[in-house]
Design an enzyme around this catalytic site. Structure first.
Site, mmCIF file in Angstrom:
data_model
loop_
_atom_site.group_PDB
_atom_site.id
_atom_site.type_symbol
_atom_site.label_atom_id
_atom_site.label_comp_id
_atom_site.label_asym_id
_atom_site.label_seq_id
_atom_site.Cartn_x
_atom_site.Cartn_y
_atom_site.Cartn_z
ATOM 1 N N HIS A 133 0.812 -1.215 0.000
ATOM 2 C CA HIS A 133 0.000 0.000 0.000
ATOM 3 C C HIS A 133 0.844 1.263 0.000
ATOM 4 O O HIS A 133 0.430 2.294 -0.533
ATOM 5 C CB HIS A 133 -1.005 0.055 1.153
ATOM 6 C CG HIS A 133 -2.006 1.162 0.947
ATOM 7 N ND1 HIS A 133 -1.832 2.414 1.470
ATOM 8 C CD2 HIS A 133 -3.139 1.223 0.210
ATOM 9 C CE1 HIS A 133 -2.845 3.194 1.084
ATOM 10 N NE2 HIS A 133 -3.643 2.497 0.317
ATOM 11 N N HIS A 166 -14.262 6.226 -1.041
ATOM 12 C CA HIS A 166 -14.387 4.970 -0.311
ATOM 13 C C HIS A 166 -15.534 5.033 0.695
ATOM 14 O O HIS A 166 -16.054 6.103 1.000
ATOM 15 C CB HIS A 166 -13.053 4.539 0.316
ATOM 16 C CG HIS A 166 -12.715 5.172 1.625
ATOM 17 N ND1 HIS A 166 -11.433 5.246 2.094
ATOM 18 C CD2 HIS A 166 -13.472 5.780 2.569
ATOM 19 C CE1 HIS A 166 -11.432 5.839 3.266
ATOM 20 N NE2 HIS A 166 -12.650 6.172 3.585
#
Lengths: 346, 346
Positions: A290, A314
């Protein structure tokens, strides 16, 4: 500048935000705002799973669930996406959203029986539902003019919010974080109900749907996204899919959103189940996969600045044990939350 | 696994750590442990500044301060480093550490008068001192067998500590974070005392010294550090030096440590002054320059694994207003904390 936490969910804090009150984020972001009467949302993932080209029964099942969504008390919004999973199965998932739990509950019982109550020849089906109180849920959008996912059922978008663009912003946007560490409670367990398999997870299971929309990008921006960002994102998504359990990620799907006619659109999302919000935080903040995604996105956004046409959003939920439902019929053992439990017969 | 916070500084928390109690860091790190009788340390930066090659008076000043360090009540440890600053001046800084404030105070008054109380022809001198209580201070080391900086005066290193390898670990290692947000109080002010300029900063000013030691690296590891990591680190250090004020970094020096004979060693450190720990956190976590440093370091460490011979450490202090002293004589206006105030004459 407003708080991501809606006023009616402000509580007397026993836990602090991670940033000072005068923190100014370096760029704008927005959250979905629900009508004040909404106290809970439902998000239901209805999956079809098969190998190879879609058999007729799969196509029929997809038409059937779309029809069921259109019935009385059906969702205010739904979308559909597909992905090929770690054992090579095609999965088509229809995701539906409600902002009225009474309506959802009335609708769900027969829909569930129809979806996972009877076997379909050659395909598996599954249902994954969370129905969190709004205190256990947050969203984030890079622009306020195109809601996606759960935000499509919210009344509107906020103005610019404060709690973003720092590690810990996700937690700080969840109203319950004002008073609760949201620690996970226990381990997922398998419940056999004939051939239907249910998973009972645990308090504070975490779900993230994290989306990308490159449909508005042009020329060099599009190339930059597809060549520099997307491959790094895919690598991270595949890591979570294949090696997630070691870091308390129960499962990950890197989905390609389908248009109304069934063709692939220029939108995608990663959808993953986590043992805890803390586990998701640790991956996002420090795992090499990530960190690479974050680095690629930072480089992209700093190259393009405010002219970037890529849209990001998100939605994150930390669900109480009684806000969850997972049921699988004829699916392989690595499907969704089944990957978190031992499903082999004794 | 032990807490970075020493037992005698554990307090009843009103503020939470950022990680759950069962958090396990992915690799080991260590902190300096002081003798239980130590309640406060002093760290004093004595700088010499000049342009071009060292004039005799600079060499003499360096010998003089070394002699002063050797006197009664002098520091338990000191080291020396150099850098060329943003206006092209050479700066040689001798950094000294004490773990007994009574001894430091007895030593300091005459040393100060000798260092910044009289002008030296063609060179500037400065003193920057913090004398924090241990509750306002933390360290971190990648290995426990080579103390640097303030750790050289500590009795020993800890075993593996929990609070590291996540964003927020720095704050969580500072004992005062158990009860205090450490918000900054006010703005730095210039005090003119004849030609001596003092800066009075404010509560919760933050200092970090963050070091690298590549003296043990060999062959491919050395090449990787010097070719891939160091240039990215340098770029970040130069950003802070030249553009730090915009993000509440008052000043940054990227120092090369000098060996006892005055030659450059294979050690460096960045030393920067910040308006607050929060400002340092924001830069470290999300500014493109540090995200690049972090990415390069992650790639380096994941390539090499436990065999890495590069050593990293830092020391961080969040000082109360009365734990600080900054004084400059004949230095240019961008020197140290002078950069944080307006020094032009009316």
């Amino acid at each position: 500048m407003e708080s991501a936490i809606p006023q009616n969910l402000e509580m007397k804090r026993s836990r602090h935000k991670r940033v000072p009150d005068d923190y100014q984020p370096p760029y704008p972001s927005f959250v979905a705002r629900y009508k004040p009467t909404v106290s809970r949302v439902a998000m239901a993932y209805f999956g079809v799973q098969y190998r190879g080209t879609a058999p007729t029964v799969a196509t029929a099942a997809l038409a059937e669930i779309a029809g069921t969504f259109a019935k009385e008390s059906g969702p205010s919004h739904w979308d559909r996406a597909r992905y090929i999973d770690q054992v090579g199965h095609e999965n088509v998932v229809s995701v539906a959203y409600w902002d009225d739990i009474a309506r959802f509950d009335a609708w769900f019982a027969p829909a569930r029986e129809a979806w996972t109550g009877k076997a379909r020849d050659g395909i598996g089906t599954f249902i994954e539902v969370l129905r969190p109180s709004l205190a256990r849920h947050e969203t984030l959008f890079s622009s306020s003019d195109r809601p996606e996912g759960v935000a499509a059922i919210a009344g509107r978008m906020s103005g610019e919010v404060q709690e973003h663009a720092y590690w810990g912003g996700m937690r700080d946007r969840i109203p319950l974080s004002q008073t609760d560490a949201m620690a996970p409670g226990g381990n997922p367990e398998l419940i056999r109900d004939g051939t239907r398999l249910r998973v009972e997870a645990h308090d504070n299971l975490c779900l993230i749907r994290s989306g990308q929309d490159w449909s508005d990008t042009e020329a060099s921006e599009r190339k930059l996204y597809l060549d520099e960002v997307e491959p790094v994102l895919r690598e991270g998504m595949e890591f979570l899919r294949d090696h997630g359990l070691g870091i308390d990620c129960y499962g990950n799907r890197y989905m390609r959103v389908l248009a109304a006619d069934g063709s692939v659109s220029e939108k995608s999302y990663g959808q993953s189940w986590w043992k805890s919000l803390a586990a998701l935080e640790r991956w996002a903040e420090s795992h090499p996969t990530h960190v690479k995604i974050f680095g690629a996105a930072m480089k992209y956004l700093s190259t393009l600045g405010p002219s970037a046409k890529l849209r990001l959003y998100h939605e994150v939920t930390v669900a109480a044990a009684d806000e969850q439902f997972f049921e699988y019929l004829n699916c392989h053992p690595k499907t969704g939350m089944l990957a978190a439990v031992e499903t082999a017969s004794a």
